[in-house]
Structure formats: structure tokens, C-alpha cells
Enzyme design. Structure first.
Site, PDB file in Angstrom:
ATOM      1  N   SER A  24       0.699  -1.334   0.096  1.00  0.00           N
ATOM      2  CA  SER A  24      -0.136   0.021  -0.023  1.00  0.00           C
ATOM      3  C   SER A  24       0.721   1.259  -0.061  1.00  0.00           C
ATOM      4  O   SER A  24       0.295   2.448   0.053  1.00  0.00           O
ATOM      5  CB  SER A  24      -0.987  -0.110   1.374  1.00  0.00           C
ATOM      6  N   ASN A 111      -2.066  -2.680  13.000  1.00  0.00           N
ATOM      7  CA  ASN A 111      -3.555  -2.508  13.376  1.00  0.00           C
ATOM      8  C   ASN A 111      -3.892  -1.194  13.800  1.00  0.00           C
ATOM      9  O   ASN A 111      -4.917  -0.457  13.526  1.00  0.00           O
ATOM     10  CB  ASN A 111      -4.126  -3.957  13.727  1.00  0.00           C
ATOM     11  N   THR A 156     -40.725  26.116  -9.186  1.00  0.00           N
ATOM     12  CA  THR A 156     -40.883  24.534  -8.841  1.00  0.00           C
ATOM     13  C   THR A 156     -40.905  24.031 -10.170  1.00  0.00           C
ATOM     14  O   THR A 156     -41.677  24.599 -11.153  1.00  0.00           O
ATOM     15  CB  THR A 156     -42.012  24.394  -8.033  1.00  0.00           C
ATOM     16  N   HIS A 157     -40.429  22.615 -10.368  1.00  0.00           N
ATOM     17  CA  HIS A 157     -40.219  21.773 -11.505  1.00  0.00           C
ATOM     18  C   HIS A 157     -39.595  22.653 -12.679  1.00  0.00           C
ATOM     19  O   HIS A 157     -39.799  22.532 -13.866  1.00  0.00           O
ATOM     20  CB  HIS A 157     -41.750  21.433 -12.009  1.00  0.00           C
ATOM     21  N   SER A 278     -14.194  27.328 -26.621  1.00  0.00           N
ATOM     22  CA  SER A 278     -14.278  26.191 -27.558  1.00  0.00           C
ATOM     23  C   SER A 278     -13.075  26.228 -28.366  1.00  0.00           C
ATOM     24  O   SER A 278     -12.775  27.264 -28.885  1.00  0.00           O
ATOM     25  CB  SER A 278     -15.656  26.148 -28.196  1.00  0.00           C
ATOM     26  N   LYS A 284     -17.703  30.931 -28.233  1.00  0.00           N
ATOM     27  CA  LYS A 284     -18.166  30.051 -27.169  1.00  0.00           C
ATOM     28  C   LYS A 284     -17.682  30.676 -25.634  1.00  0.00           C
ATOM     29  O   LYS A 284     -16.289  30.976 -25.935  1.00  0.00           O
ATOM     30  CB  LYS A 284     -18.258  28.581 -27.340  1.00  0.00           C
ATOM     31  N   ASN A 286     -17.697  28.501 -22.288  1.00  0.00           N
ATOM     32  CA  ASN A 286     -18.457  27.503 -21.673  1.00  0.00           C
ATOM     33  C   ASN A 286     -18.320  27.356 -19.997  1.00  0.00           C
ATOM     34  O   ASN A 286     -16.903  27.643 -19.619  1.00  0.00           O
ATOM     35  CB  ASN A 286     -17.876  26.179 -22.232  1.00  0.00           C
ATOM     36  N   GLU A 291     -19.578  22.697 -14.424  1.00  0.00           N
ATOM     37  CA  GLU A 291     -19.792  21.305 -15.019  1.00  0.00           C
ATOM     38  C   GLU A 291     -18.732  20.208 -14.373  1.00  0.00           C
ATOM     39  O   GLU A 291     -19.275  19.257 -14.338  1.00  0.00           O
ATOM     40  CB  GLU A 291     -19.578  21.417 -16.426  1.00  0.00           C
ATOM     41  N   TYR A 318      -9.563  -6.860  12.654  1.00  0.00           N
ATOM     42  CA  TYR A 318      -8.721  -6.534  11.378  1.00  0.00           C
ATOM     43  C   TYR A 318      -8.716  -7.500  10.147  1.00  0.00           C
ATOM     44  O   TYR A 318      -8.610  -8.750  10.531  1.00  0.00           O
ATOM     45  CB  TYR A 318      -7.458  -5.729  11.761  1.00  0.00           C
ATOM     46  N   GLN A 323      -7.546  -2.423   3.868  1.00  0.00           N
ATOM     47  CA  GLN A 323      -6.551  -1.507   3.300  1.00  0.00           C
ATOM     48  C   GLN A 323      -7.214  -0.812   2.126  1.00  0.00           C
ATOM     49  O   GLN A 323      -6.383   0.319   1.749  1.00  0.00           O
ATOM     50  CB  GLN A 323      -5.559  -2.276   2.851  1.00  0.00           C
ATOM     51  N   LYS A 326      -8.343   3.575   1.818  1.00  0.00           N
ATOM     52  CA  LYS A 326      -7.632   4.867   1.964  1.00  0.00           C
ATOM     53  C   LYS A 326      -7.865   5.602   0.631  1.00  0.00           C
ATOM     54  O   LYS A 326      -8.007   6.761   0.627  1.00  0.00           O
ATOM     55  CB  LYS A 326      -6.186   4.529   2.261  1.00  0.00           C
TER      56      LYS A 326
HETATM   57  N1  ARG Z   1      -1.303  -1.395   5.257  1.00  0.00           N
HETATM   58  C1  ARG Z   1      -2.087  -1.956   6.205  1.00  0.00           C
HETATM   59  C2  ARG Z   1      -3.481  -1.200   5.884  1.00  0.00           C
HETATM   60  O1  ARG Z   1      -3.465  -0.117   5.257  1.00  0.00           O
HETATM   61  C3  ARG Z   1      -1.491  -1.606   7.369  1.00  0.00           C
HETATM   62  C4  ARG Z   1      -2.213  -2.682   8.552  1.00  0.00           C
HETATM   63  C5  ARG Z   1      -1.765  -4.153   8.311  1.00  0.00           C
HETATM   64  N2  ARG Z   1      -1.827  -5.098   9.170  1.00  0.00           N
HETATM   65  C6  ARG Z   1      -1.804  -6.292   8.954  1.00  0.00           C
HETATM   66  N3  ARG Z   1      -2.068  -6.964   9.981  1.00  0.00           N
HETATM   67  N4  ARG Z   1      -1.433  -7.019   7.977  1.00  0.00           N
HETATM   68  O2  ARG Z   1      -4.428  -1.646   6.275  1.00  0.00           O
END
Ligand code: ARG
Length: 466
Positions: A24, A111, A156-157, A278, A284, A286, A291, A318, A323, A326
Site C-alpha cells: 500500500s 492494526n 418549482t419543476h 471552444s 463560445k 463554456n 460542470e 482487522y 486497506q 484509503k
Molecule cells: N497497510 C495496512 C493497511 O492499510 C496496515 C495494516 C496491516 N496490518 C496487518 N496485520 N497486515 O490496512
């Protein structure tokens, strides 16, 4: 290489494909500040509790500062083979300070570490978005103050309904963004609890003090149950929901700005800064910015649905699925911050075409309801009867190609003799707008009240934040 500070059990080198799927670092490097912040607090607590020596603590602390500096200056580029940001920072720390670095992970797991880093990130961005919302609300109030007497066809509408004023319309948006602000701050309060010290899932036998790290990191307190904490991502879902809802509001406004800047409406002129041309049609201009804001709303809904789906079948505690929490949050947060900044600029700088708004009020028989209300008040007619009389008036006016506000006394009376000379007066759009003076209504005097109430709220929130 990454072989393997995180594994005593696995002896063969990971397959390249596993690394591509599993690592990650390419995205969670975004969390390096929070990771180092969390590690410093953790090391301090370990020292305070006599779990590591003062000497080791000092080495770790200084070492983490160096890692931070190396990341900031690009000397440690976070593009290596490490599994994630936590492993990358720990590896570099241990390279710099030696054995003391290996003591940092005492009484901690990735974790609780990732839960802490991510929560810190979400809490910080929550604050940033909240304060951008306040300055956006400020912009709406400024426009509202300028235009509490500017007639605008209320719809309205998407059909002409009743005359309102442009300031009133601006206060409607300020109200939406105020609810958004309240949602963000409410989530912040609920989630300002430290996960650190929960370790892998069940706490630790080491004599830690979670309050120490919690305080150092700016949390209000610590979470209650470690099993829940290491797999809880409600805080991330909340910011995703809050952003999605806010973007929905931004999108609704964008839709109006797009309509209003057409030659059919011509109610506003966006600054040239916020429009593009454009490549083929030289005339134009725009409205790309609204948008794009409308378009970007889609990805924020997607990010919310994506994490809800990731979480839906996870057993405690966990799981690596988490993961996947994010990237969507990073994306929504970036989208939200940029959108808020651009929108504020657009609202501040757009030109409002008062005449075009006023002219549009002369179409669509906006004061028809006023005539019906007048007949009820004046002649004691039942509203439904009055409603039908006015319907006939509208049909009559349409045949003449006029708006009912343009009919003469005689013309009105030719439709129904129960319409008397006072009727002409109520067909006036400004009067009609100002007649809606019930609480929350559009009359200029009521609009000004709403602006004032919102301004008082804004000032008090800002005073508290300062
Ligand atoms: N990169 C992991 C995550 O974002 C970190 C936690 C990993 N923990 C594990 N027991 N493998 O969730």
C-alpha cells in the site's frame, strides 16, 4: 529489500504479483506525517511507562525527525519495496539509529497504528473542510446582502412559480452548507478518540498508558474496545458521506449556475477566470468549472459506496480488505477541498444581472397565486373557487400573449366581475415577493432577518474556533 521486517514466519521472497496487490506504500505514503507523529507519541509513552529506556527514546525521537526531514526533502522518496508507510518509516529509522529502532514497535501493531494514522488524517481534513465551508457561507451571505431586493422568478419543476429575491436564493444555499458544516463538526466530535495502544486486536500485556498518546495526538480520549477499534472505519465512512452530501449541494448549485449563464436565462455572468472557450466555435464561453464540480460529485458517491461495500461482510477484527479504505477517502478529500475553494471564488466573482432576473419575472404569471389569495381575502371566496377564476385569467392573458401582470383593469374584469380594482395592485411582482412575509418566507424584510440570523451563527462559530 522488503525481506521481511514484518515476517518471521514467511521465508521465501514474495512474488512480484503479491507485492503489487499487497503493497500500500504507493498510496498510504500520504500518511507519513501522521505515521511519524503517532510513532513519536508512542515512543514517548513507552519511555514514560518505563517500557523503553530514555536513551532509546531519544534516539527514536531524533531518528523519526530525521526520517521526516528526509521524506520532506525527497532524500527518502517512499518509492521502495516496503509493504506500507509503517514498514517504510520503521525500516528507515532502524537504518539510521540501529537497534533502538527495533524497540519502537513494542506494545503496538500495524492494526492500531494504521487506525491511528488514518483517524488523524481524517480528523485534520475534517477541520480543513469545515473551515472552507465557513468561508463559503460567508460568500453566500455577502451576495445575499447585496441582493435581498433583487427580484428573481422562484421555480418549482423548473417552471416559473412565484417571485422571490436573489438574496433569498443565496440564503437557501448558505443553509445547505451550514448543515454540511454541522455534519463535519459532529463527526469530528464523535470520532476524536485514540485507537493507539489497542495493538493487534485485544490490547497488550505491557503497562502502557493510552491517555498519554491520546493527549499528545490531540484526541479527546481513547476508544473503549480494542476489538472494535482496529477494524472500525465508521470515521472514514462518515467523512465520505459528509463529502458526498456536500458535493450533492455543490452540484445542485452548479446546475443552476450552468442554467443561469445560458443566453436563455442570462442571470449571471461567470468571470472569464472560471470559463473556457471552444476549440472550434470562436464565440463560445463554456461553464466548465460548474460542470466539473457537478461531474466530480459522481466520484465522491462512488467512494462512499465502495467503502460501505468493503466493510459489509468483515468479521472482527482487522482484515486486509480494510486497506482499501484509503484511496477513496484521499480522493474525496482532495475533490472536496478543491471544489470548495473554486466555488467560493466563483460565487465571489460572478456578475449578477439584476435586469435579466427582473425581466424574467414578467413571464410565467408569477403573481397568479397572489390574485387568488386576494380574492379569498377580499371577497371571502373559497380558495378553490378563486383558484379557478385565476386559471381563467391566465388562459385569457395567454390568448392575448400577455403576462397577467400586464392585463388592464377592464381586461381583468371581463374575465370575472368578482375581480375588483384592487386586483391590479396585487399583480405587482415586487409586492407579491414582499407579501410572503411569514416566517422563513422570501419578503425582503424576512430575507434580511435570515441573513442576520445566519451571520450571528457564523460569527459565534468563528469566535469559538479562534
Ligand atoms: N497497510 C495496512 C493497511 O492499510 C496496515 C495494516 C496491516 N496490518 C496487518 N496485520 N497486515 O490496512
Amino acid at each position: 529489500m522488503s525481506k521481511k521486517i514484518a515476517s518471521a514466519r514467511i521465508t521465501t521472497e514474495s512474488s512480484e504479483l503479491l507485492k503489487e496487490l499487497n503493497n500500500s506504500l504507493p498510496f498510504d505514503k500520504e500518511l507519513y506525517k501522521e505515521d511519524i507523529e503517532g510513532s513519536k507519541a508512542h515512543a514517548y509513552m513507552l519511555m514514560k511507562q518505563g517500557i523503553i529506556s530514555k536513551e532509546d527514546y531519544e534516539k527514536i525521537h531524533d531518528g523519526l525527525n530525521r526520517v521526516f526531514e528526509e521524506i520532506e526533502t525527497g532524500k527518502f522518496p517512499l518509492d521502495g519495496d516496503d509493504e506500507d508507510i509503517h514498514m517504510a518509516v520503521e525500516r528507515r529509522l532502524t537504518e539510521i539509529i540501529g537497534d533502538a529502532g527495533k524497540r519502537l514497535h513494542t506494545a503496538r501493531s500495524r492494526n492500531d497504528q494504521v487506525a491511528t494514522d488514518f483517524r488523524l488524517y481524517v480528523q485534520k481534513r475534517n477541520r480543513e473542510i469545515s473551515s472552507l465551508l465557513l468561508s463559503l457561507i460567508d460568500s453566500f451571505l455577502n451576495r445575499a446582502k447585496e441582493h435581498s431586493g433583487t427580484l428573481l422568478p422562484g421555480m418549482t419543476h423548473l417552471q416559473h412559480a412565484q417571485p422571490i429575491n436573489f438574496g433569498y436564493h443565496m440564503v437557501a444555499y448558505a443553509s445547505m452548507f451550514r448543515r454540511d458544516y454541522e455534519r463535519f463538526t459532529d463527526s469530528h466530535k464523535r470520532n476524536n478518540l485514540s485507537p493507539l495502544g489497542c495493538a493487534a486486536l485485544a490490547g497488550t500485556p505491557h503497562p502502557i498508558d493510552r491517555e498519554i498518546t491520546s493527549k499528545m495526538l490531540g484526541f479527546d480520549s481513547v476508544t473503549l474496545n480494542c476489538l472494535d477499534t482496529v477494524s472500525d472505519r465508521d470515521f472514514a465512512l462518515e467523512i465520505l458521506f459528509n463529502i458526498a452530501t456536500m458535493m450533492m449541494h455543490i452540484s445542485r448549485l452548479s446546475e443552476e449556475l450552468i442554467l443561469w449563464s445560458t443566453s436563455e436565462f442570462g442571470f449571471v455572468r461567470l468571470s472569464d477566470k472560471h470559463a473556457t472557450g471552444s476549440s472550434i466555435m470562436p464565440q463560445k464561453k463554456n461553464p466548465d468549472i460548474p460542470e466539473l464540480l457537478r461531474g466530480k460529485t459522481g466520484r465522491t458517491y462512488g467512494n462512499l459506496m465502495s467503502l460501505l461495500t468493503v466493510m459489509k461482510a468483515l468479521p472482527l477484527a482487522y482484515n486486509k480488505d480494510t486497506q482499501e479504505d484509503k484511496e477513496g477517502v484521499f480522493d474525496s478529500v482532495k475533490t472536496a477541498i478543491l471544489s470548495l475553494k473554486v466555488l467560493k471564488e466563483m460565487i465571489d466573482e460572478m456578475e449578477v444581472n439584476v435586469e435579466a432576473m427582473q425581466r424574467a419575472c414578467n413571464k410565467g404569471h408569477l403573481s397568479a397565486t397572489d390574485l387568488a389569495d386576494y380574492l379569498v381575502q377580499k371577497s371571502g371566496l373559497a380558495f378553490r373557487d378563486a383558484y379557478h377564476i385565476v386559471g381563467n385569467v391566465v388562459n385569457f392573458a395567454e390568448k392575448l400573449g400577455k403576462d397577467i401582470s400586464e392585463l388592464t383593469d377592464d381586461e381583468l374584469r371581463s374575465v370575472d366581475e368578482r375581480i375588483d380594482e384592487g386586483a391590479l395592485e396585487v399583480l405587482n411582482n415586487r409586492r407579491s415577493m414582499n407579501a410572503r412575509s411569514s416566517e422563513g418566507g422570501c419578503a425582503t424584510e424576512r430575507t434580511l432577518e435570515q441573513i442576520e440570523s445566519m451571520q450571528r451563527w457564523l460569527d459565534s462559530v468563528r469566535a469559538k474556533e479562534a
